[in-house]
Design a protein around this motif. Structure first.
Motif, PDB file in Angstrom:
ATOM      1  N   LEU A   1      35.015  34.633   1.558  1.00  0.00           N
ATOM      2  CA  LEU A   1      36.175  35.015   2.361  1.00  0.00           C
ATOM      3  C   LEU A   1      35.869  36.227   3.236  1.00  0.00           C
ATOM      4  CD1 LEU A   1      39.023  34.454  -0.244  1.00  0.00           C
ATOM      5  CD2 LEU A   1      38.554  33.098   1.817  1.00  0.00           C
ATOM      6  N   ALA A   2      35.095  37.172   2.706  1.00  0.00           N
ATOM      7  CA  ALA A   2      34.723  38.353   3.495  1.00  0.00           C
ATOM      8  C   ALA A   2      33.836  37.959   4.674  1.00  0.00           C
ATOM      9  CB  ALA A   2      34.015  39.382   2.609  1.00  0.00           C
ATOM     10  N   SER A   3      32.896  37.052   4.442  1.00  0.00           N
ATOM     11  CA  SER A   3      32.031  36.620   5.549  1.00  0.00           C
ATOM     12  C   SER A   3      32.820  35.804   6.568  1.00  0.00           C
ATOM     13  CB  SER A   3      30.820  35.845   5.025  1.00  0.00           C
ATOM     14  OG  SER A   3      31.224  34.662   4.381  1.00  0.00           O
ATOM     15  N   LEU A   4      33.793  35.011   6.112  1.00  0.00           N
ATOM     16  CA  LEU A   4      34.665  34.287   7.040  1.00  0.00           C
ATOM     17  C   LEU A   4      35.466  35.273   7.882  1.00  0.00           C
ATOM     18  CD1 LEU A   4      36.080  31.735   8.149  1.00  0.00           C
ATOM     19  CD2 LEU A   4      37.651  31.898   6.197  1.00  0.00           C
ATOM     20  N   ALA A   5      36.032  36.290   7.253  1.00  0.00           N
ATOM     21  CA  ALA A   5      36.813  37.296   7.990  1.00  0.00           C
ATOM     22  C   ALA A   5      35.943  38.018   9.011  1.00  0.00           C
ATOM     23  CB  ALA A   5      37.442  38.292   7.016  1.00  0.00           C
ATOM     24  N   ALA A   6      34.716  38.345   8.628  1.00  0.00           N
ATOM     25  CA  ALA A   6      33.802  39.009   9.569  1.00  0.00           C
ATOM     26  C   ALA A   6      33.488  38.086  10.744  1.00  0.00           C
ATOM     27  CB  ALA A   6      32.521  39.426   8.853  1.00  0.00           C
TER      28      ALA A   6
ATOM     29  N   VAL B   1      24.506  27.147   6.066  1.00  0.00           N
ATOM     30  CA  VAL B   1      23.477  27.809   5.249  1.00  0.00           C
ATOM     31  C   VAL B   1      24.071  29.003   4.517  1.00  0.00           C
ATOM     32  CG1 VAL B   1      21.322  29.132   5.369  1.00  0.00           C
ATOM     33  CG2 VAL B   1      21.553  27.008   6.659  1.00  0.00           C
ATOM     34  N   ILE B   2      24.859  29.813   5.210  1.00  0.00           N
ATOM     35  CA  ILE B   2      25.451  31.008   4.594  1.00  0.00           C
ATOM     36  C   ILE B   2      26.349  30.629   3.428  1.00  0.00           C
ATOM     37  CG2 ILE B   2      27.091  32.901   4.984  1.00  0.00           C
ATOM     38  CD1 ILE B   2      25.933  33.078   7.860  1.00  0.00           C
ATOM     39  N   TRP B   3      27.181  29.615   3.607  1.00  0.00           N
ATOM     40  CA  TRP B   3      28.172  29.254   2.594  1.00  0.00           C
ATOM     41  C   TRP B   3      27.718  28.133   1.660  1.00  0.00           C
ATOM     42  CZ3 TRP B   3      31.749  29.191   7.318  1.00  0.00           C
ATOM     43  CH2 TRP B   3      32.190  30.491   7.602  1.00  0.00           C
ATOM     44  N   LEU B   4      26.454  27.732   1.733  1.00  0.00           N
ATOM     45  CA  LEU B   4      25.952  26.631   0.909  1.00  0.00           C
ATOM     46  C   LEU B   4      25.965  26.961  -0.585  1.00  0.00           C
ATOM     47  CD1 LEU B   4      24.618  23.794   1.001  1.00  0.00           C
ATOM     48  CD2 LEU B   4      22.416  24.977   1.043  1.00  0.00           C
ATOM     49  N   TYR B   5      25.600  28.190  -0.922  1.00  0.00           N
ATOM     50  CA  TYR B   5      25.483  28.560  -2.336  1.00  0.00           C
ATOM     51  C   TYR B   5      26.832  28.431  -3.037  1.00  0.00           C
ATOM     52  CZ  TYR B   5      24.415  31.063  -6.600  1.00  0.00           C
ATOM     53  OH  TYR B   5      24.247  31.389  -7.916  1.00  0.00           O
ATOM     54  N   ARG B   6      26.802  27.778  -4.209  1.00  0.00           N
ATOM     55  CA  ARG B   6      28.016  27.642  -5.016  1.00  0.00           C
ATOM     56  C   ARG B   6      27.911  28.615  -6.179  1.00  0.00           C
ATOM     57  NH1 ARG B   6      28.324  21.122  -5.177  1.00  0.00           N
ATOM     58  NH2 ARG B   6      26.175  21.480  -5.751  1.00  0.00           N
ATOM     59  N   GLY B   7      28.611  29.702  -6.070  1.00  0.00           N
ATOM     60  CA  GLY B   7      28.594  30.714  -7.109  1.00  0.00           C
ATOM     61  C   GLY B   7      28.970  32.067  -6.547  1.00  0.00           C
ATOM     62  N   SER B   8      28.982  33.046  -7.436  1.00  0.00           N
ATOM     63  CA  SER B   8      29.337  34.395  -7.013  1.00  0.00           C
ATOM     64  C   SER B   8      28.156  35.056  -6.312  1.00  0.00           C
ATOM     65  CB  SER B   8      29.758  35.231  -8.227  1.00  0.00           C
ATOM     66  OG  SER B   8      28.625  35.480  -9.047  1.00  0.00           O
ATOM     67  N   LEU B   9      28.436  36.128  -5.619  1.00  0.00           N
ATOM     68  CA  LEU B   9      27.381  36.871  -4.950  1.00  0.00           C
ATOM     69  C   LEU B   9      26.438  37.477  -5.985  1.00  0.00           C
ATOM     70  CD1 LEU B   9      26.293  37.742  -2.227  1.00  0.00           C
ATOM     71  CD2 LEU B   9      27.802  39.736  -2.317  1.00  0.00           C
ATOM     72  N   LYS B  10      26.985  37.922  -7.099  1.00  0.00           N
ATOM     73  CA  LYS B  10      26.176  38.478  -8.184  1.00  0.00           C
ATOM     74  C   LYS B  10      25.201  37.422  -8.724  1.00  0.00           C
ATOM     75  CE  LYS B  10      26.780  40.915 -12.564  1.00  0.00           C
ATOM     76  NZ  LYS B  10      27.775  41.423 -13.530  1.00  0.00           N
ATOM     77  N   ASP B  11      25.685  36.209  -8.926  1.00  0.00           N
ATOM     78  CA  ASP B  11      24.820  35.124  -9.395  1.00  0.00           C
ATOM     79  C   ASP B  11      23.737  34.794  -8.371  1.00  0.00           C
ATOM     80  OD1 ASP B  11      26.293  34.911 -11.731  1.00  0.00           O
ATOM     81  OD2 ASP B  11      27.493  33.219 -11.003  1.00  0.00           O
TER      82      ASP B  11
END
Length: 141
Positions: A16-21, A116-126
């Motif tokens: 959501l933060a990257s979408l807002a940016a 590519v940016i939003w491909l990962y399924r999981g938290s940023l920490k993971d």
């Protein structure tokens, strides 16, 4: 396997933060770039459709889920050109005719980057943990 992600993927704070940016950059571009087809409403429409579909479309290609290819192709077209063409057809057909051929390649490139940016399924920490693990395992003799 369904085409779209589970709803939990769409509400991850880092996504959501990257979408807002991204939307902020699109709005700034619409204000400071003298393009006849770049305004705030289409920036929101295209960004939100891309957010919902770009990683899913990319995953179809990467995982070779060919049965879902028609959905990936349709949502790519809808996000990159379909909504743009419909919006400008009703708002200003002259701008559509003038800018459509220029908009499509740029929007397709941005769609791919966002996928590519939003491909990962999981938290940023993971993600950071998995990235470190992958880097460390590549250093092993």
């Amino acid at each position: 396997m369904p085409f779209l992600y589970a709803s939990a993927e769409y509400i991850r704070p880092w996504k959501l933060a990257s979408l807002a940016a991204g939307i902020a950059l699109l709005i700034a571009g619409s204000i400071y770039t003298p393009a006849p087809d770049w305004d705030i409403p289409i920036s929101f429409i295209m960004a939100l459709l891309t957010y919902l579909t770009a990683p899913c479309s990319l995953r179809v290609l990467l995982e070779r889920r060919w049965r879902q290819f028609p959905a990936a192709a349709f949502t790519t077209w809808l996000s990159v050109d379909g909504c743009y063409a419909a919006y400008w057809y009703f708002k200003d057909p002259a701008a559509l005719e003038l800018m459509r051929s220029v908009n499509a390649p740029a929007s397709l490139a941005l769609y791919g980057i966002c996928g590519v940016i939003w491909l990962y399924r999981g938290s940023l920490k993971d993600f950071v943990r998995e990235l470190r693990r992958a880097i460390n395992s590549s250093k092993a003799p």
